[in-house]
Design a protein around this motif. Structure first.
Motif, mmCIF file in Angstrom:
data_model
loop_
_atom_site.group_PDB
_atom_site.id
_atom_site.type_symbol
_atom_site.label_atom_id
_atom_site.label_comp_id
_atom_site.label_asym_id
_atom_site.label_seq_id
_atom_site.Cartn_x
_atom_site.Cartn_y
_atom_site.Cartn_z
ATOM 1 N N GLY A 72 0.809 -1.212 0.000
ATOM 2 C CA GLY A 72 0.000 0.000 0.000
ATOM 3 C C GLY A 72 0.838 1.255 0.000
ATOM 4 O O GLY A 72 0.356 2.342 -0.358
ATOM 5 N N TRP A 73 2.118 1.134 0.389
ATOM 6 C CA TRP A 73 3.018 2.283 0.398
ATOM 7 C C TRP A 73 3.305 2.811 -1.012
ATOM 8 O O TRP A 73 3.799 3.931 -1.171
ATOM 9 C CB TRP A 73 4.344 1.898 1.045
ATOM 10 N N LEU A 74 3.038 1.980 -2.033
ATOM 11 C CA LEU A 74 3.365 2.387 -3.400
ATOM 12 C C LEU A 74 2.404 3.440 -3.941
ATOM 13 O O LEU A 74 2.766 4.216 -4.838
ATOM 14 C CB LEU A 74 3.352 1.145 -4.299
ATOM 15 N N LEU A 75 1.181 3.506 -3.417
ATOM 16 C CA LEU A 75 0.183 4.441 -3.960
ATOM 17 C C LEU A 75 0.583 5.902 -3.776
ATOM 18 O O LEU A 75 0.462 6.690 -4.722
ATOM 19 C CB LEU A 75 -1.177 4.155 -3.328
ATOM 20 N N PRO A 76 1.054 6.339 -2.593
ATOM 21 C CA PRO A 76 1.502 7.739 -2.497
ATOM 22 C C PRO A 76 2.667 8.066 -3.420
ATOM 23 O O PRO A 76 2.747 9.179 -3.950
ATOM 24 C CB PRO A 76 1.890 7.872 -1.016
ATOM 25 N N VAL A 126 -10.105 6.470 -2.058
ATOM 26 C CA VAL A 126 -9.639 7.836 -2.335
ATOM 27 C C VAL A 126 -8.211 7.809 -2.853
ATOM 28 O O VAL A 126 -7.843 8.582 -3.759
ATOM 29 C CB VAL A 126 -9.759 8.697 -1.064
ATOM 30 N N GLN A 127 -7.371 6.928 -2.299
ATOM 31 C CA GLN A 127 -5.987 6.833 -2.773
ATOM 32 C C GLN A 127 -5.926 6.428 -4.240
ATOM 33 O O GLN A 127 -5.122 6.970 -5.005
ATOM 34 C CB GLN A 127 -5.224 5.813 -1.923
ATOM 35 N N LEU A 128 -6.756 5.488 -4.623
ATOM 36 C CA LEU A 128 -6.749 5.049 -6.023
ATOM 37 C C LEU A 128 -7.199 6.163 -6.958
ATOM 38 O O LEU A 128 -6.607 6.378 -8.026
ATOM 39 C CB LEU A 128 -7.649 3.816 -6.177
ATOM 40 N N TRP A 129 -8.237 6.893 -6.589
ATOM 41 C CA TRP A 129 -8.708 7.985 -7.445
ATOM 42 C C TRP A 129 -7.744 9.175 -7.437
ATOM 43 O O TRP A 129 -7.731 9.966 -8.380
ATOM 44 C CB TRP A 129 -10.092 8.438 -7.010
ATOM 45 N N SER A 130 -6.961 9.311 -6.391
ATOM 46 C CA SER A 130 -6.001 10.433 -6.354
ATOM 47 C C SER A 130 -4.900 10.270 -7.402
ATOM 48 O O SER A 130 -4.204 11.241 -7.713
ATOM 49 C CB SER A 130 -5.373 10.542 -4.964
ATOM 50 N N LEU A 131 -4.730 9.064 -7.948
ATOM 51 C CA LEU A 131 -3.742 8.869 -9.017
ATOM 52 C C LEU A 131 -4.159 9.552 -10.311
ATOM 53 O O LEU A 131 -3.327 9.745 -11.204
ATOM 54 C CB LEU A 131 -3.542 7.375 -9.277
ATOM 55 N N LEU A 132 -5.431 9.927 -10.440
ATOM 56 C CA LEU A 132 -5.919 10.538 -11.675
ATOM 57 C C LEU A 132 -5.185 11.830 -11.997
ATOM 58 O O LEU A 132 -4.973 12.147 -13.176
ATOM 59 C CB LEU A 132 -7.426 10.794 -11.556
#
Length: 822
Positions: A72-76, A126-132
């Motif tokens: 999960g650390w990879l998303l930021p 929210v983390q997944l959508w923040s990649l947009l």
């Protein structure tokens, strides 16, 4: 540099970096290592793209898995470093995972009892959508991928208020970056920038209504969020700039119609709650009108003008500000409409001056500046004479932005008059400013002086500048004797500009009047601005000379010039000496420590000789705090950097560096036998008051005599040595006899009893820091949570009173003031 072409050679490296991340988040590896590792993984994301990274380091969709194991650390890191990639990857791979995560979150909430898990699922969503936002930063396939994204974006905007801000910011980034690339002529324009704008323009009809609805919901609702409102407003403005004109103008007419209905309802409203709701709706509609006005046609511009001009007299500061901004936008977009209604516009501006609030002062000055650019040459002078006082007073506004705009408007007035009427136009503006010096209000006089300063600074060159300098100087000399501090301070600022603008001949011919004017400052004010006067005298001396300034100075004040002269030349000498010392030191270091051919040859010979003899087993780091640390370097084994125990297995400590040197008059901390073994005496369990230094010295002498015996006698006489000297001897397998610790001082600190150190503080029963739980934690195989303070007679010593109280407080945590604290 290779970009995505480096992937075949970097696959194993990227996997190793992912494995290193788990090691980096252990407490002993925190700090710089973690930061450098994050930057390295971020560079890999930028080089090969998020698709390849997620294929090599897949993120587990299960939030119940730990963050390290599930990656999960990879998303930021992805959110921070994604750019210039395929937008289709987000639509095909990220959106389905995000939707599944939200569906599971809804199921958990419907079942009840899983609030924590539901919050974790929502956070992952929210983390997944923040990649947009990263995917929208100059995508390479917007022409084909954006049509697939329109429906998910519109549905998410309607159904998920939590993501409104993220999606709005992403849409704005997609448009603004492409527009910037097309405007920037100095850099190579990506070929897909125009394709991106065309793709967004094609679907602007679907996006604008959704953005409108969400903006009205956010701004008119009870829980107003300013950050969401700003993001949605910027998205509306960006999409409207690409939408067809008929679409924008049609929507703008609808907004203006609603705004007029809202204004009429406000006049007839008597209910306080309904009135507040209508006011919020009015503000939201004004914001939407402002966003759409940038691409409005002449018909919509006339409607906006009819709405904005009456609102300039409103008592509501927010309404005033938005109306002035609407007026400025119309002046920029449709100047012909303003020119057709110039009389109404000027009349509204002049009549609303008294009703203008301080919050809308900046917007009003900006609108005045825009109107000046629209006026015909014959209309400029009548208009600026009506608003010149307001512009002058704008230079005294407490807000910096308002002051800057006021100065800009003043320069625009003078520039327009000079362009259309030459020096005569400038002279007319100058006389209008000078008339303000006759005001009764000191605040107006101070603002006029500041306005004259900016006017003189901008237009001091040429024949006009030389012709007004003498009249300005006479004004300065008179105003320096004013009893009000505000006026004197402004006059000193004007004098500073005068010294900058005037040439040397003009200053020499007027030195007497300048110096007499500065010395005529009232005593009550002079002490406050004494440093300003010293700076001005030094500037005058630099442009002329200290002798001329001293002659022009009144005789009673010449000591001041002498003091300034001494300080000035003293500072120059010190600066010169510092530069010479620095240069000399640099030359000395270059001669002493700089490498030449002989030194380089000697170094190479020395290194070759040392290599031939055999390099040291350990290489110690020179300098720094941890200069006793070394890395084992052997030819037999290879250091495994991925091993979690690499530090413990490969780092050693140089005992020679830790050992204190034996000097005359001092005792060595180490007692060492001939075979290299340390002899460490036992410390007494309690500190005896009658023990003396002579007794300890005699004891060490006895130890030194014993350790000089033969090696064979050492093993046989262990018991005898224990009895006579109290030494602690430890048998080791296959290595004879050794002693407990190589560092005697560290052992003394460890064995010394401290009555105020408490081991059982109960810290081991605290919950983990990343949880919000309170209380204690029961652990299997351990007793119930407890904490106690072991008592000792040494705690009665008054020297340890404060430390004992502090230690007890770590076990018994009191709220408020401690009872024993006085």
């Amino acid at each position: 540099r290779l970009g995505s072409a480096s992937l075949p050679a970097m696959e194993d490296t990227i996997k190793s970096l992912g494995a290193l991340w788990q090691i980096a988040h252990t407490p002993e590896h925190a700090g710089v290592f973690r930061t450098v590792l994050a930057d390295t993984i971020g560079s890999a994301i930028q080089a090969v793209g998020p698709r390849m990274i997620l294929n090599l380091l897949p993120v587990s969709p299960d939030v119940e898995v730990s963050e390290q194991t599930g990656r999960g650390w990879l998303l930021p890191l992805l959110r921070k470093h994604i750019r210039r990639t395929c937008l289709a990857h987000f639509a095909t791979d990220i959106v389905p995972v995000a939707d599944a995560t939200m569906q599971k979150c809804l199921e958990v909430r419907s079942q009840g009892g899983g609030d924590i898990l539901a919050k974790h699922l929502e956070a992952r969503y929210v983390q997944l959508w923040s990649l947009l936002h990263g995917y929208c930063n100059r995508p390479i396939d917007a022409k084909t991928a954006f049509p697939q994204m329109v429906k998910p974006l519109a549905d998410t905007l309607r159904d998920q208020p939590l993501l409104c801000e993220l999606i709005a910011q992403s849409i704005t980034t997609l448009i603004t970056t492409a527009q910037y690339d097309l405007r920037d002529t100095e850099r190579s324009v990506p070929s897909d920038a125009s394709e991106t704008l065309e793709a967004v323009s094609a679907f602007s009809r679907q996006l604008l209504p959704v953005l409108f609805t969400q903006f009205m919901t956010v701004t008119s609702g009870e829980g107003r969020s300013d950050s969401k409102a700003v993001a949605l407003w910027e998205a509306v403005k960006a999409v409207a700039s690409l939408a067809p004109s008929e679409v924008v103008n049609g929507m703008l007419k609808q907004v203006i119609s609603k705004l007029l209905s809202c204004l009429s309802a406000l006049t007839a409203c008597s209910d306080l709650t309904a009135f507040d709701r209508l006011v919020k709706e009015k503000h939201s509609l004004c914001d939407l009108s402002l966003a759409l006005a940038t691409v409005s046609d002449s018909e919509c511009a006339q409607l906006l003008l009819k709405v904005a001009l009456p609102q300039l007299k409103e008592s509501d500061a927010v309404t005033q500000k938005k109306s002035y901004r609407l007026l400025s936008t119309v002046c920029t977009v449709q100047p012909a409409v303003i020119q057709q209604s110039i009389e109404n516009v000027v009349s509204a501006i002049v009549q609303s001056a008294a009703a203008c609030s301080r919050a809308s002062r900046t917007a009003r000055l900006e609108a005045i500046g825009k109107i000046l650019q629209v006026l015909e040459p014959a209309q400029i002078e009548p208009f600026y004479r009506q608003i010149i006082l307001e512009v002058v007073m704008g230079t005294k506004e407490p807000g910096k932005e308002a002051r800057v705009v006021a100065y800009d408007v003043l320069v625009d007035i003078a520039t327009l008059m000079k362009t259309n009427f030459g020096d005569d136009g400038l002279r007319g503006v100058f006389h209008s400013l000078m008339a303000g010096l006759g005001a009764k209000d000191n605040h107006v006089i101070s603002g006029t002086i500041l306005a004259l300063s900016r006017f003189l600074f901008t237009f001091h060159e040429g024949d006009f500048g030389k012709s007004v300098l003498e009249s300005v100087l006479k004004t300065i000399v008179v105003l320096l004797g004013h009893p009000i501090k505000e006026v004197v301070h402004s006059s000193l600022q004007l004098l500073k500009i005068f010294i900058k603008a005037a040439d040397r001949d003009t200053l020499r011919s007027n030195l007497g009047s300048i110096m007499s004017g500065m010395m005529s400052v009232p005593a009550a004010v002079k002490s406050r601005y004494q440093q300003h006067i010293r700076i001005l005298i030094e500037r005058l001396a630099r442009k002329t000379s200290f002798d001329e300034v001293s002659e022009a100075m009144p005789e009673n004040d010449r000591k001041l010039v002498s003091n300034i002269r001494k300080q000035f030349f003293r500072t120059k000498r010190q600066q010169k000496a510092a530069r010479e010392h620095k240069n000399a030191h640099h030359e000395f270091e270059k001669e002493m420590f700089g490498e030449d051919d002989e030194n380089t040859q000697e170094k190479s010979n020395t290194s070759e000789a040392s290599t031939a003899k055999g390099a040291s087993k350990y290489k110690f780091k020179k300098g720094g705090k941890n200069n006793s640390m070394a890395i084992k370097e052997t030819d037999e084994t290879i250091m495994d950097l991925l091993d979690s125990q690499a530090v413990a297995r490969n780092i050693v400590v140089d005992s020679k560096r830790n050992k204190r040197k034996v000097e005359e008059g001092t005792d060595s901390e180490f007692v060492q036998s001939s075979d290299g073994r340390f002899v460490i005496p036992d410390e007494p369990e309690e500190e005896e008051e009658d023990s003396s230094k002579a007794h300890r010295k005699e004891k060490r002498n006895n130890v030194n005599e014993m350790v000089n015996d033969t090696e064979t006698g050492m093993d046989d006489d262990d018991d005898l040595k224990r009895k006579k000297t109290g030494l602690r001897v430890k048998k080791q397998k296959n290595e004879g006899t050794s002693f407990d610790h190589p560092n005697l001082s560290a052992l003394k600190k460890k064995s010394k009893k401290q009555p105020f150190e408490i081991k059982h503080t109960g810290m081991e029963y605290r919950p983990k820091s990343h949880t919000n739980a309170g209380g204690d934690v029961k652990k299997p195989g351990r007793p119930d949570p407890f904490a106690y303070v072991p008592l000792s007679r040494m705690q009665l010593n008054r020297r340890f009173k404060q430390k004992v109280a502090k230690s007890i407080n770590s076990v018994i945590r009191l709220k408020g003031k401690r009872p024993n604290k006085k």
